[in-house]
Write an enzyme that holds these catalytic residues in place. Structure first.
Site, PDB file in Angstrom:
ATOM      1  CG  ASN A  44      32.836  -1.390  14.964  1.00  0.00           C
ATOM      2  OD1 ASN A  44      31.958  -1.938  15.621  1.00  0.00           O
ATOM      3  ND2 ASN A  44      32.619  -0.921  13.764  1.00  0.00           N
ATOM      4  CB  ILE A  45      34.982   2.700  19.540  1.00  0.00           C
ATOM      5  CG1 ILE A  45      34.596   1.576  20.520  1.00  0.00           C
ATOM      6  CG2 ILE A  45      34.578   4.069  20.109  1.00  0.00           C
ATOM      7  CD1 ILE A  45      35.406   1.559  21.813  1.00  0.00           C
ATOM      8  CD  GLU A  46      32.352   3.391  12.342  1.00  0.00           C
ATOM      9  OE1 GLU A  46      31.493   4.261  12.071  1.00  0.00           O
ATOM     10  OE2 GLU A  46      32.557   2.384  11.628  1.00  0.00           O
ATOM     11  CB  CYS A  55      39.159  -2.887  14.718  1.00  0.00           C
ATOM     12  SG  CYS A  55      39.455  -2.249  13.071  1.00  0.00           S
ATOM     13  CD  GLU A  57      38.758  -7.409  14.676  1.00  0.00           C
ATOM     14  OE1 GLU A  57      38.296  -6.275  14.928  1.00  0.00           O
ATOM     15  OE2 GLU A  57      38.679  -7.936  13.557  1.00  0.00           O
ATOM     16  CB  CYS A  91      41.693  -4.222   9.449  1.00  0.00           C
ATOM     17  SG  CYS A  91      42.434  -3.489  10.921  1.00  0.00           S
ATOM     18  CB  CYS A  94      43.076  -6.067  13.970  1.00  0.00           C
ATOM     19  SG  CYS A  94      42.031  -4.700  14.507  1.00  0.00           S
TER      20      CYS A  94
HETATM   21  N1  THU Z   1      36.139  -3.134  11.696  1.00  0.00           N
HETATM   22  C1  THU Z   1      36.334  -3.890  12.824  1.00  0.00           C
HETATM   23  O1  THU Z   1      35.978  -3.464  13.933  1.00  0.00           O
HETATM   24  N2  THU Z   1      36.933  -5.088  12.693  1.00  0.00           N
HETATM   25  C2  THU Z   1      37.247  -5.683  11.505  1.00  0.00           C
HETATM   26  O2  THU Z   1      37.709  -6.799  11.488  1.00  0.00           O
HETATM   27  C3  THU Z   1      37.024  -4.953  10.243  1.00  0.00           C
HETATM   28  C4  THU Z   1      36.589  -3.539  10.388  1.00  0.00           C
HETATM   29  C5  THU Z   1      35.395  -1.867  11.824  1.00  0.00           C
HETATM   30  C6  THU Z   1      36.155  -0.605  11.563  1.00  0.00           C
HETATM   31  C7  THU Z   1      35.035   0.331  11.157  1.00  0.00           C
HETATM   32  O3  THU Z   1      34.417   0.867  12.318  1.00  0.00           O
HETATM   33  C8  THU Z   1      34.032  -0.554  10.458  1.00  0.00           C
HETATM   34  O4  THU Z   1      34.324  -1.878  10.889  1.00  0.00           O
HETATM   35  C9  THU Z   1      34.071  -0.500   8.960  1.00  0.00           C
HETATM   36  O5  THU Z   1      35.339  -0.667   8.471  1.00  0.00           O
END
Ligand code: THU
Length: 137
Positions: A44-46, A55, A57, A91, A94
């Site tokens: 994941n890259i915020e 996310c 995925e 999520c 995804c």
């Molecule tokens: N996130 C994912 O990368 N994959 C998931 O299946 C659920 C959520 C990430 C998004 C965000 O950066 C962090 O997790 C919290 O929601």
């Protein structure tokens, strides 16, 4: 069912180390397998503006599709704040991206806590009656 996904889980847990998640602290890693057995990793890259966050995925899917790969067999996912304590289901966004490129009847989603603690699910069970390419035809 019955396949051994330990290796994919191990790769997903390794990919999780690259998670850029300074806002949530929730680190996720993914390992996507195409129909030829090649792996594409993702984390994941915020973002400071929050909504551009990607996310793990989708990072893996977009890496693969950007290299011309569009047929997939399975994805392993591992996530958590301090280590991995629970399964991390994908999520809704995804799941919809998976619906675009995968057969919901056969695409496997591996929710992992560790290399020897994971469960296999099918996309059709996580996204029942999913809307996809065939609906647009
Ligand atoms: N996130 C994912 O990368 N994959 C998931 O299946 C659920 C959520 C990430 C998004 C965000 O950066 C962090 O997790 C919290 O929601």
């Amino acid at each position: 069912m019955g396949d051994n996904y330990s290796n994919m889980v191990r790769i997903a847990i390794k990919a999780r180390k690259n998670s850029y998640s300074p806002y949530s602290g929730f680190k996720v890693g993914a390992c996507l397998k195409d129909i030829n057995g090649n792996f594409y990793t993702g984390c994941n890259i915020e973002n400071a503006a929050f909504s551009p966050t990607n996310c793990a995925e989708r990072t893996a899917f977009f890496k693969a599709v950007s290299e011309g790969v569009k047929e997939f067999e399975s994805i392993a996912i591992a996530g958590g704040v301090f280590g991995i304590k629970d399964y991390c289901p994908p999520c809704g966004v995804c799941r919809q991206v998976m619906m675009e490129f995968c057969n919901p009847e056969s695409f496997k989603i591996i929710l992992a806590k560790s290399e020897n603690d994971y469960k296999e699910m099918l996309l059709k069970d996580l996204l029942p009656e999913g809307f996809g390419r065939l609906n647009v035809k």
